[in-house]
Design a protein around this motif. Structure first.
Motif, PDB file in Angstrom:
ATOM      1  N   THR A  13       7.208   1.559   0.451  1.00  8.95           N
ATOM      2  CA  THR A  13       7.432   0.152   0.783  1.00  8.95           C
ATOM      3  C   THR A  13       6.692  -0.780  -0.168  1.00  8.95           C
ATOM      4  O   THR A  13       7.307  -1.627  -0.818  1.00  8.95           O
ATOM      5  N   VAL A  14       5.355  -0.652  -0.268  1.00 12.88           N
ATOM      6  CA  VAL A  14       4.595  -1.597  -1.095  1.00 12.88           C
ATOM      7  C   VAL A  14       4.828  -1.378  -2.583  1.00 12.88           C
ATOM      8  O   VAL A  14       4.680  -2.301  -3.381  1.00 12.88           O
ATOM      9  N   GLY A  15       5.202  -0.176  -2.975  1.00 11.70           N
ATOM     10  CA  GLY A  15       5.486   0.103  -4.382  1.00 11.70           C
ATOM     11  C   GLY A  15       6.865  -0.340  -4.826  1.00 11.70           C
ATOM     12  O   GLY A  15       7.218  -0.240  -5.999  1.00 11.70           O
ATOM     13  N   ASN A  16       7.651  -0.851  -3.901  1.00 16.05           N
ATOM     14  CA  ASN A  16       9.003  -1.317  -4.185  1.00 16.05           C
ATOM     15  C   ASN A  16       8.915  -2.772  -4.666  1.00 16.05           C
ATOM     16  O   ASN A  16       8.922  -3.700  -3.854  1.00 16.05           O
ATOM     17  N   PHE A  17       8.809  -2.960  -5.973  1.00 19.15           N
ATOM     18  CA  PHE A  17       8.621  -4.299  -6.522  1.00 19.15           C
ATOM     19  C   PHE A  17       9.790  -5.219  -6.188  1.00 19.15           C
ATOM     20  O   PHE A  17       9.602  -6.403  -5.921  1.00 19.15           O
ATOM     21  N   ALA A  18      10.984  -4.680  -6.167  1.00 11.97           N
ATOM     22  CA  ALA A  18      12.164  -5.509  -5.923  1.00 11.97           C
ATOM     23  C   ALA A  18      12.189  -6.088  -4.508  1.00 11.97           C
ATOM     24  O   ALA A  18      12.554  -7.244  -4.324  1.00 11.97           O
ATOM     25  N   GLU A  19      11.807  -5.292  -3.505  1.00 11.92           N
ATOM     26  CA  GLU A  19      11.975  -5.743  -2.127  1.00 11.92           C
ATOM     27  C   GLU A  19      10.741  -5.613  -1.240  1.00 11.92           C
ATOM     28  O   GLU A  19      10.796  -5.960  -0.055  1.00 11.92           O
ATOM     29  N   GLY A  20       9.629  -5.135  -1.782  1.00 13.86           N
ATOM     30  CA  GLY A  20       8.435  -4.887  -0.981  1.00 13.86           C
ATOM     31  C   GLY A  20       7.988  -6.036  -0.097  1.00 13.86           C
ATOM     32  O   GLY A  20       7.746  -5.833   1.100  1.00 13.86           O
ATOM     33  N   PRO A  21       7.866  -7.264  -0.624  1.00 13.36           N
ATOM     34  CA  PRO A  21       7.416  -8.369   0.235  1.00 13.36           C
ATOM     35  C   PRO A  21       8.333  -8.617   1.433  1.00 13.36           C
ATOM     36  O   PRO A  21       7.862  -8.859   2.549  1.00 13.36           O
ATOM     37  N   ARG A  22       9.618  -8.528   1.231  1.00 18.83           N
ATOM     38  CA  ARG A  22      10.562  -8.750   2.330  1.00 18.83           C
ATOM     39  C   ARG A  22      10.487  -7.612   3.344  1.00 18.83           C
ATOM     40  O   ARG A  22      10.591  -7.826   4.557  1.00 18.83           O
ATOM     41  N   LEU A  23      10.257  -6.392   2.864  1.00 18.39           N
ATOM     42  CA  LEU A  23      10.167  -5.251   3.764  1.00 18.39           C
ATOM     43  C   LEU A  23       8.890  -5.270   4.594  1.00 18.39           C
ATOM     44  O   LEU A  23       8.903  -4.870   5.759  1.00 18.39           O
ATOM     45  N   THR A  25       6.867  -8.073   5.190  1.00 16.41           N
ATOM     46  CA  THR A  25       6.659  -9.327   5.930  1.00 16.41           C
ATOM     47  C   THR A  25       7.964 -10.109   6.040  1.00 16.41           C
ATOM     48  O   THR A  25       8.108 -11.195   5.481  1.00 16.41           O
ATOM     49  N   PRO A  26       8.937  -9.581   6.780  1.00 16.86           N
ATOM     50  CA  PRO A  26      10.244 -10.249   6.872  1.00 16.86           C
ATOM     51  C   PRO A  26      10.180 -11.602   7.569  1.00 16.86           C
ATOM     52  O   PRO A  26      11.080 -12.411   7.395  1.00 16.86           O
ATOM     53  N   ASP A  27       9.117 -11.848   8.319  1.00 16.22           N
ATOM     54  CA  ASP A  27       8.973 -13.148   8.958  1.00 16.22           C
ATOM     55  C   ASP A  27       8.494 -14.211   7.980  1.00 16.22           C
ATOM     56  O   ASP A  27       8.585 -15.401   8.256  1.00 16.22           O
ATOM     57  N   ILE A  28       7.999 -13.801   6.819  1.00 20.14           N
ATOM     58  CA  ILE A  28       7.500 -14.729   5.803  1.00 20.14           C
ATOM     59  C   ILE A  28       8.483 -14.859   4.644  1.00 20.14           C
ATOM     60  O   ILE A  28       8.747 -15.952   4.163  1.00 20.14           O
ATOM     61  N   PHE A  29       9.033 -13.728   4.184  1.00 19.02           N
ATOM     62  CA  PHE A  29       9.983 -13.737   3.065  1.00 19.02           C
ATOM     63  C   PHE A  29      11.379 -13.417   3.566  1.00 19.02           C
ATOM     64  O   PHE A  29      11.603 -12.375   4.164  1.00 19.02           O
ATOM     65  N   VAL A  30      12.327 -14.316   3.312  1.00 18.87           N
ATOM     66  CA  VAL A  30      13.705 -14.091   3.746  1.00 18.87           C
ATOM     67  C   VAL A  30      14.554 -13.487   2.645  1.00 18.87           C
ATOM     68  O   VAL A  30      15.632 -12.973   2.911  1.00 18.87           O
ATOM     69  N   ASP A  31      14.057 -13.522   1.408  1.00 20.87           N
ATOM     70  CA  ASP A  31      14.793 -12.928   0.293  1.00 20.87           C
ATOM     71  C   ASP A  31      13.798 -12.529  -0.787  1.00 20.87           C
ATOM     72  O   ASP A  31      12.796 -13.209  -1.002  1.00 20.87           O
ATOM     73  N   CYS A  32      14.084 -11.414  -1.428  1.00 19.30           N
ATOM     74  CA  CYS A  32      13.280 -10.947  -2.550  1.00 19.30           C
ATOM     75  C   CYS A  32      14.204 -10.109  -3.417  1.00 19.30           C
ATOM     76  O   CYS A  32      14.813  -9.155  -2.944  1.00 19.30           O
ATOM     77  N   ARG A  33      14.329 -10.501  -4.694  1.00 18.17           N
ATOM     78  CA  ARG A  33      15.254  -9.774  -5.577  1.00 18.17           C
ATOM     79  C   ARG A  33      14.784  -9.839  -7.018  1.00 18.17           C
ATOM     80  O   ARG A  33      14.064 -10.756  -7.413  1.00 18.17           O
ATOM     81  N   ARG A 122      -1.999  -9.939   8.306  1.00 19.05           N
ATOM     82  CA  ARG A 122      -2.562 -10.345   9.595  1.00 19.05           C
ATOM     83  C   ARG A 122      -1.489 -11.013  10.440  1.00 19.05           C
ATOM     84  O   ARG A 122      -1.518 -10.933  11.654  1.00 19.05           O
ATOM     85  N   LYS A 123      -0.541 -11.683   9.805  1.00 21.51           N
ATOM     86  CA  LYS A 123       0.502 -12.392  10.525  1.00 21.51           C
ATOM     87  C   LYS A 123       1.683 -11.483  10.847  1.00 21.51           C
ATOM     88  O   LYS A 123       2.607 -11.882  11.507  1.00 21.51           O
ATOM     89  N   SER A 124       1.668 -10.291  10.318  1.00 23.56           N
ATOM     90  CA  SER A 124       2.801  -9.411  10.480  1.00 23.56           C
ATOM     91  C   SER A 124       2.296  -7.983  10.520  1.00 23.56           C
ATOM     92  O   SER A 124       1.107  -7.736  10.465  1.00 23.56           O
ATOM     93  N   GLN A 125       3.194  -7.045  10.578  1.00 20.55           N
ATOM     94  CA  GLN A 125       2.838  -5.645  10.480  1.00 20.55           C
ATOM     95  C   GLN A 125       3.728  -5.000   9.450  1.00 20.55           C
ATOM     96  O   GLN A 125       4.884  -5.375   9.292  1.00 20.55           O
ATOM     97  N   LEU A 126       3.162  -4.020   8.736  1.00 19.56           N
ATOM     98  CA  LEU A 126       3.993  -3.253   7.827  1.00 19.56           C
ATOM     99  C   LEU A 126       5.029  -2.520   8.655  1.00 19.56           C
ATOM    100  O   LEU A 126       4.736  -2.022   9.729  1.00 19.56           O
TER     101      LEU A 126
END
Length: 147
Positions: A13-23, A25-33, A122-126
């Motif tokens: 998950t965290v090593g996925n540069f293309a989509e890691g932030p969305r995966l 913290t989906p409540d914070i990032f709605v798109d990552c590409r 802190r605001k979300s969970q992996l």
């Protein structure tokens, strides 16, 4: 931060540069590409858009480094590294180094209040599992979560 998931699953998950932030913290990032092979564009839930450049990614060490690109800050560099813990859990080390004043001003004006704020986790969970957090950060210059 301690994550109740295997290092392989957390790294996936965290090593996925293309989509890691969305995966993570989906409540914070709605798109990552990816908009270039080493440049991602992320859209926050409030509509703000930022770009980050991949600096390094080491599969064997399970470490990834990126930098925020834009006129908003003069320096912004982040790394994440995943280590194995007991009982199939992982330790995620998250280091965020930035020119504090510039980032505070940019975030206050344009986006979420990161300055002085604990990590987004802190605001979300992996999605890979619950997160336990103990944070230590030095105001103004850098944020380091080594838990």
């Amino acid at each position: 931060m301690i994550v109740d998931a295997s290092p392989e699953k957390v790294w996936q998950t965290v090593g996925n540069f293309a989509e890691g932030p969305r995966l993570t913290t989906p409540d914070i990032f709605v798109d990552c590409r990816l908009i270039e092979p080493d440049l991602r564009q992320m859209t926050f839930a409030d509509g703000n858009v930022v770009r980050e450049r991949l600096i390094a990614r080491d599969e064997q060490a399970r470490r990834i480094v990126w930098a925020w690109e834009g006129e908003e800050v003069s320096h912004d560099n982040t790394s994440m590294q995943v280590f194995a813990e007991n009982n199939g859990r992982s330790r995620l080390v998250w280091i965020h180094d930035t020119a504090g004043r510039a980032l505070r001003l940019a975030c206050r004006r344009d986006g979420p209040n990161w300055a002085g704020d604990p990590p987004l986790a802190r605001k979300s969970q992996l999605k890979t599992g619950p997160v336990k957090e103990r944070s230590g950060h030095a105001p103004e210059r850098s944020f380091i979560a080594v838990l």
